[in-house]
Design a protein around this motif. Sequence first.
Motif, PDB file in Angstrom:
ATOM      1  N   LYS A  77       0.816  -1.212   0.000  1.00  0.00           N
ATOM      2  CA  LYS A  77       0.000   0.000   0.000  1.00  0.00           C
ATOM      3  C   LYS A  77       0.855   1.270   0.000  1.00  0.00           C
ATOM      4  O   LYS A  77       0.441   2.308  -0.508  1.00  0.00           O
ATOM      5  CB  LYS A  77      -0.928   0.004   1.220  1.00  0.00           C
ATOM      6  N   ASN A  78       2.051   1.168   0.568  1.00  0.00           N
ATOM      7  CA  ASN A  78       2.936   2.339   0.627  1.00  0.00           C
ATOM      8  C   ASN A  78       3.912   2.397  -0.544  1.00  0.00           C
ATOM      9  O   ASN A  78       4.874   3.171  -0.530  1.00  0.00           O
ATOM     10  CB  ASN A  78       3.704   2.348   1.950  1.00  0.00           C
ATOM     11  N   GLY A  79       3.681   1.555  -1.528  1.00  0.00           N
ATOM     12  CA  GLY A  79       4.561   1.532  -2.701  1.00  0.00           C
ATOM     13  C   GLY A  79       5.014   0.122  -3.032  1.00  0.00           C
ATOM     14  O   GLY A  79       5.172  -0.723  -2.134  1.00  0.00           O
ATOM     15  N   LEU A  80       5.225  -0.149  -4.303  1.00  0.00           N
ATOM     16  CA  LEU A  80       5.652  -1.474  -4.747  1.00  0.00           C
ATOM     17  C   LEU A  80       7.098  -1.746  -4.316  1.00  0.00           C
ATOM     18  O   LEU A  80       7.929  -0.839  -4.300  1.00  0.00           O
ATOM     19  CB  LEU A  80       5.540  -1.586  -6.264  1.00  0.00           C
ATOM     20  N   LEU A  81       7.365  -2.995  -3.964  1.00  0.00           N
ATOM     21  CA  LEU A  81       8.729  -3.395  -3.602  1.00  0.00           C
ATOM     22  C   LEU A  81       9.584  -3.478  -4.863  1.00  0.00           C
ATOM     23  O   LEU A  81       9.123  -3.947  -5.907  1.00  0.00           O
ATOM     24  CB  LEU A  81       8.713  -4.745  -2.889  1.00  0.00           C
ATOM     25  N   THR A  82      10.826  -3.052  -4.766  1.00  0.00           N
ATOM     26  CA  THR A  82      11.700  -3.037  -5.945  1.00  0.00           C
ATOM     27  C   THR A  82      13.031  -3.740  -5.735  1.00  0.00           C
ATOM     28  O   THR A  82      13.744  -4.005  -6.704  1.00  0.00           O
ATOM     29  CB  THR A  82      11.982  -1.589  -6.382  1.00  0.00           C
ATOM     30  N   SER A  83      13.400  -4.039  -4.474  1.00  0.00           N
ATOM     31  CA  SER A  83      14.722  -4.616  -4.230  1.00  0.00           C
ATOM     32  C   SER A  83      14.747  -5.394  -2.918  1.00  0.00           C
ATOM     33  O   SER A  83      14.149  -4.975  -1.926  1.00  0.00           O
ATOM     34  CB  SER A  83      15.777  -3.502  -4.187  1.00  0.00           C
ATOM     35  N   THR A  84      15.443  -6.533  -2.917  1.00  0.00           N
ATOM     36  CA  THR A  84      15.599  -7.336  -1.693  1.00  0.00           C
ATOM     37  C   THR A  84      16.531  -6.636  -0.707  1.00  0.00           C
ATOM     38  O   THR A  84      16.256  -6.575   0.492  1.00  0.00           O
ATOM     39  CB  THR A  84      16.172  -8.729  -2.032  1.00  0.00           C
ATOM     40  N   PHE A  85      17.643  -6.133  -1.217  1.00  0.00           N
ATOM     41  CA  PHE A  85      18.643  -5.463  -0.388  1.00  0.00           C
ATOM     42  C   PHE A  85      18.612  -3.963  -0.708  1.00  0.00           C
ATOM     43  O   PHE A  85      18.711  -3.578  -1.876  1.00  0.00           O
ATOM     44  CB  PHE A  85      20.036  -6.032  -0.654  1.00  0.00           C
ATOM     45  N   GLU A  86      18.490  -3.161   0.316  1.00  0.00           N
ATOM     46  CA  GLU A  86      18.293  -1.720   0.136  1.00  0.00           C
ATOM     47  C   GLU A  86      19.372  -1.098  -0.751  1.00  0.00           C
ATOM     48  O   GLU A  86      20.567  -1.297  -0.534  1.00  0.00           O
ATOM     49  CB  GLU A  86      18.271  -1.015   1.497  1.00  0.00           C
ATOM     50  N   GLU A 528      -9.638  -9.408 -18.789  1.00  0.00           N
ATOM     51  CA  GLU A 528      -8.282  -9.782 -19.179  1.00  0.00           C
ATOM     52  C   GLU A 528      -7.301  -9.222 -18.163  1.00  0.00           C
ATOM     53  O   GLU A 528      -7.409  -8.074 -17.730  1.00  0.00           O
ATOM     54  CB  GLU A 528      -7.943  -9.246 -20.572  1.00  0.00           C
ATOM     55  N   ILE A 529      -6.325 -10.040 -17.794  1.00  0.00           N
ATOM     56  CA  ILE A 529      -5.343  -9.660 -16.772  1.00  0.00           C
ATOM     57  C   ILE A 529      -4.250  -8.803 -17.404  1.00  0.00           C
ATOM     58  O   ILE A 529      -3.562  -9.239 -18.329  1.00  0.00           O
ATOM     59  CB  ILE A 529      -4.719 -10.909 -16.129  1.00  0.00           C
ATOM     60  N   LEU A 530      -4.100  -7.581 -16.884  1.00  0.00           N
ATOM     61  CA  LEU A 530      -3.020  -6.677 -17.274  1.00  0.00           C
ATOM     62  C   LEU A 530      -2.128  -6.460 -16.052  1.00  0.00           C
ATOM     63  O   LEU A 530      -2.632  -6.202 -14.960  1.00  0.00           O
ATOM     64  CB  LEU A 530      -3.561  -5.337 -17.764  1.00  0.00           C
ATOM     65  N   ILE A 531      -0.815  -6.584 -16.229  1.00  0.00           N
ATOM     66  CA  ILE A 531       0.127  -6.497 -15.108  1.00  0.00           C
ATOM     67  C   ILE A 531       1.074  -5.321 -15.315  1.00  0.00           C
ATOM     68  O   ILE A 531       1.639  -5.141 -16.396  1.00  0.00           O
ATOM     69  CB  ILE A 531       0.935  -7.800 -14.958  1.00  0.00           C
ATOM     70  N   SER A 532       1.237  -4.527 -14.252  1.00  0.00           N
ATOM     71  CA  SER A 532       2.151  -3.383 -14.279  1.00  0.00           C
ATOM     72  C   SER A 532       3.101  -3.468 -13.091  1.00  0.00           C
ATOM     73  O   SER A 532       2.771  -4.066 -12.064  1.00  0.00           O
ATOM     74  CB  SER A 532       1.352  -2.075 -14.209  1.00  0.00           C
ATOM     75  N   GLY A 533       4.273  -2.868 -13.225  1.00  0.00           N
ATOM     76  CA  GLY A 533       5.211  -2.840 -12.109  1.00  0.00           C
ATOM     77  C   GLY A 533       6.643  -2.894 -12.594  1.00  0.00           C
ATOM     78  O   GLY A 533       6.916  -3.065 -13.797  1.00  0.00           O
ATOM     79  N   PRO A 534       7.606  -2.775 -11.688  1.00  0.00           N
ATOM     80  CA  PRO A 534       9.020  -2.778 -12.070  1.00  0.00           C
ATOM     81  C   PRO A 534       9.512  -4.123 -12.587  1.00  0.00           C
ATOM     82  O   PRO A 534      10.630  -4.219 -13.090  1.00  0.00           O
ATOM     83  CB  PRO A 534       9.740  -2.393 -10.764  1.00  0.00           C
ATOM     84  N   ASN A 535       8.693  -5.181 -12.454  1.00  0.00           N
ATOM     85  CA  ASN A 535       9.074  -6.496 -12.965  1.00  0.00           C
ATOM     86  C   ASN A 535       8.642  -6.717 -14.412  1.00  0.00           C
ATOM     87  O   ASN A 535       8.960  -7.753 -15.001  1.00  0.00           O
ATOM     88  CB  ASN A 535       8.467  -7.598 -12.095  1.00  0.00           C
ATOM     89  N   VAL A 536       7.905  -5.774 -15.001  1.00  0.00           N
ATOM     90  CA  VAL A 536       7.426  -5.937 -16.377  1.00  0.00           C
ATOM     91  C   VAL A 536       8.559  -5.629 -17.358  1.00  0.00           C
ATOM     92  O   VAL A 536       9.200  -4.579 -17.292  1.00  0.00           O
ATOM     93  CB  VAL A 536       6.204  -5.033 -16.643  1.00  0.00           C
ATOM     94  N   ALA A 537       8.798  -6.571 -18.280  1.00  0.00           N
ATOM     95  CA  ALA A 537       9.941  -6.513 -19.188  1.00  0.00           C
ATOM     96  C   ALA A 537       9.895  -5.296 -20.112  1.00  0.00           C
ATOM     97  O   ALA A 537       8.861  -4.641 -20.265  1.00  0.00           O
ATOM     98  CB  ALA A 537      10.002  -7.798 -20.015  1.00  0.00           C
ATOM     99  N   HIS A 538      11.033  -5.038 -20.751  1.00  0.00           N
ATOM    100  CA  HIS A 538      11.161  -3.877 -21.632  1.00  0.00           C
ATOM    101  C   HIS A 538      10.467  -4.081 -22.971  1.00  0.00           C
ATOM    102  O   HIS A 538      10.156  -3.111 -23.655  1.00  0.00           O
ATOM    103  CB  HIS A 538      12.643  -3.568 -21.865  1.00  0.00           C
ATOM    104  N   GLY A 539      10.240  -5.333 -23.374  1.00  0.00           N
ATOM    105  CA  GLY A 539       9.593  -5.598 -24.653  1.00  0.00           C
ATOM    106  C   GLY A 539      10.217  -6.795 -25.334  1.00  0.00           C
ATOM    107  O   GLY A 539      10.911  -7.597 -24.701  1.00  0.00           O
ATOM    108  N   TYR A 540       9.960  -6.930 -26.636  1.00  0.00           N
ATOM    109  CA  TYR A 540      10.472  -8.058 -27.415  1.00  0.00           C
ATOM    110  C   TYR A 540      11.693  -7.638 -28.232  1.00  0.00           C
ATOM    111  O   TYR A 540      11.719  -6.568 -28.844  1.00  0.00           O
ATOM    112  CB  TYR A 540       9.386  -8.604 -28.340  1.00  0.00           C
ATOM    113  N   PHE A 541      12.673  -8.487 -28.229  1.00  0.00           N
ATOM    114  CA  PHE A 541      13.949  -8.221 -28.902  1.00  0.00           C
ATOM    115  C   PHE A 541      13.733  -8.111 -30.417  1.00  0.00           C
ATOM    116  O   PHE A 541      13.211  -9.031 -31.053  1.00  0.00           O
ATOM    117  CB  PHE A 541      14.931  -9.351 -28.572  1.00  0.00           C
ATOM    118  N   LYS A 542      14.121  -6.968 -30.978  1.00  0.00           N
ATOM    119  CA  LYS A 542      14.014  -6.720 -32.418  1.00  0.00           C
ATOM    120  C   LYS A 542      12.597  -6.949 -32.948  1.00  0.00           C
ATOM    121  O   LYS A 542      12.411  -7.455 -34.062  1.00  0.00           O
ATOM    122  CB  LYS A 542      15.018  -7.590 -33.196  1.00  0.00           C
ATOM    123  N   ASN A 543      11.590  -6.593 -32.140  1.00  0.00           N
ATOM    124  CA  ASN A 543      10.201  -6.786 -32.568  1.00  0.00           C
ATOM    125  C   ASN A 543       9.339  -5.671 -31.974  1.00  0.00           C
ATOM    126  O   ASN A 543       8.545  -5.895 -31.055  1.00  0.00           O
ATOM    127  CB  ASN A 543       9.690  -8.162 -32.138  1.00  0.00           C
TER     128      ASN A 543
END
Length: 718
Positions: A77-86, A528-543
């Motif tokens: 609720k206070n923000g998405l987690l982004t890293s295991t070690f600070e 339909e399930i749409l997912i957002s967050g820092p774990n979402v990939a940059h896209g498809y290679f050369k596509n």
Amino acid sequence: MVDESDVKKALNGREHPLSITLAIGCLKVLFFVYDVITYIPFKIFADPAAKLERSKRIKAEPENTSTDAVWTNVHAKNGLLTSTFEGIYDLGSQWEECVRRYGDLPCMGTREVLKVHKEKQPNGKIFEKWQMGDYQWRTYSQVDKRVNMIASGLASLGQQEKEPIILFAETREEWMTTALACMKMNFPIATIYATLGEDAVEYAINEVGAKTIFTSETLISKVKKAMSNGASSIENIIFFDSVDPASRGESVDVSLPFTLLSFDQLLSRGEPHPVPIRAKKDDLALIMYTSGTTGNPKGVMISHGNIVAATVGQGFSINLTSNDRYIGYLPLAHILEVCAEMVGLTKGVRIGYSSAQTLFDRAPKILKGEHGDCWALQPTLMACVPAVMDRIFKAVIDEVNANSEIFKELFKVCYERKRLRYEEGYSSFLLNKLVFNRIGKLLGGNVRQILSGGAPLSPETQRFMNICFCCPVVQGYGLTETCGGGTIADVDDLSTGTVGPPLPCCEILLQEWAEAGYSPKNTPPQGEILISGPNVAHGYFKNEEKTKEEFVSVNGKRFFATGDIGEFREDGSLKIIDRKKDLLKLAHGEYISLGKVETNLLTNPLIDNVCVYGDSNKSYLVALVVPNQKNFTQLAEKAGADTSNFEKLCVDKKAVEALQKELSSYASAKLQRVEIPQKLFVCHEPWTPTSGLLTEALKLKRKNIEKAYRKELDELYK
């Protein structure tokens, strides 16, 4: 939810004689007396009401009541987690922190292969049977020295920062050690499944354009074939030795027109001293080729920050300590295995490497009388794909069915008793001790949590594994494009069928699909399930075109559109209910989920695999079935069919009709009539990734199957 009829059907349930009835009656009386005696101790020391409360607690909530509300884990609720070690957002620094914390603890282990016995079969095929020793371990510090040696060894070959390297090998210690070295040096890793066909390997090598490839000694020939067909960028081939000590070096041709080094030779070129970490959060870590159910595989671009975020999200949901042992056997070319191992490393877990061919005592490559890797390692945690879970389920059912009638009936009573108690929040210490712990030894006897991902797991199989292996079986949901992260079910959730709440590293939006009637306005909310967050990939290679199509913007926020249909329960857990590509409309207008039908049929012991097919101009479904040879043959014998030739048996009218009748009866309690296939074609050959009919994650390549069996499908509709 699984009920007693599910197990009865699987265990060939039938009316039983008076002696068995009396035995069952006595057992139920003993259960009643036990309940009376243990009621107060349970209330004091293991209150079932508290368990039920934990199971039903709110796990995720929408940010508001609008139809485009985003669902978030209550712990984010206070923000998405982004890293295991600070402050650490790249994988090289994350690994160094693991070494700093757990340096002297065991990290990676490989089981020694003492000898490979080659057994010639009557049909001329050679089956390998391995005689194996103990696990040999390296500590975190020892692994790190090898990581540095690989990193500096690659630099000596002229490898430059941000130049990709290909990893084309089976799951083993050297794979992950190499990956960690590349992550330190900012060499993006392109992963290729070891079981991919030559065309797909050539395609991936050409698209990546790497000059260095790591592979296994036994796969050098595939690399050479790809190079001879035009994959000309490769300059360096580094190979991992064959696991068979007697055949090492047989596949190596030193006269090749490029640099060929063994893994040990590469290590000897390097230095064990620490190398500077070059990668940053947004640098590319992986180009992970999806196994691809249609067409050529797609390369998903995954950054360091994506994996670090997925690792903390998944690690938050899995309770691990440095005392845990994880068995690594799923393909490391699959995001599920990469993330599972990364989570383990951040917790100081030891990883023992294995393979599906050596996992259990009865695995294909284990020599008779020898033990599988689960027995040797005794893991506390393992990940499975549903195809593997279904095989374990059927293996246990077959084992029970091989016993006497009284044993089968008593097992069913014990199973149903434990199921009811489990769902009421009780533990079954006595039944575990007397009955189910024996089954748990199949996985080494110490497994306390099983993770399932990669495809939907049937509720029946999930509950059966819960009960028989005396540990939670939790489903997760994610895709390569979300770095394996999406959801993981709560370990305290006693229900089945849910994949859990959003991970605390991401959030989920349900988008309306009006054509099929799915909407966030429904009760419960669907879409339909749409997912957002820092774990979402940059896209498809050369596509870029495909990237724009599947990575979409909603209210200014970037989401990945999964193509899966989900619904949220009141507690915030997500349930996968459909898939856009698997949805079929029949002639009368009914929408049918092919995946749902297949998931239900797959739990039948008569079936090893099934592909359901529908023609939109027809009013019924048909199915292609790969039978379980042993169980199908027994059924055919009872039907009066000639079982002397299995290939002929698969087209025998009596045998096929008997199978159709059994499957229709089996499915009638779970599926609507229109969902039950009305005609079958029985395939005598199994489907494998090698044949091109399954992906490397053992999912159906539906279009390939339909093409291969076009004539048979047309005949079924005549």
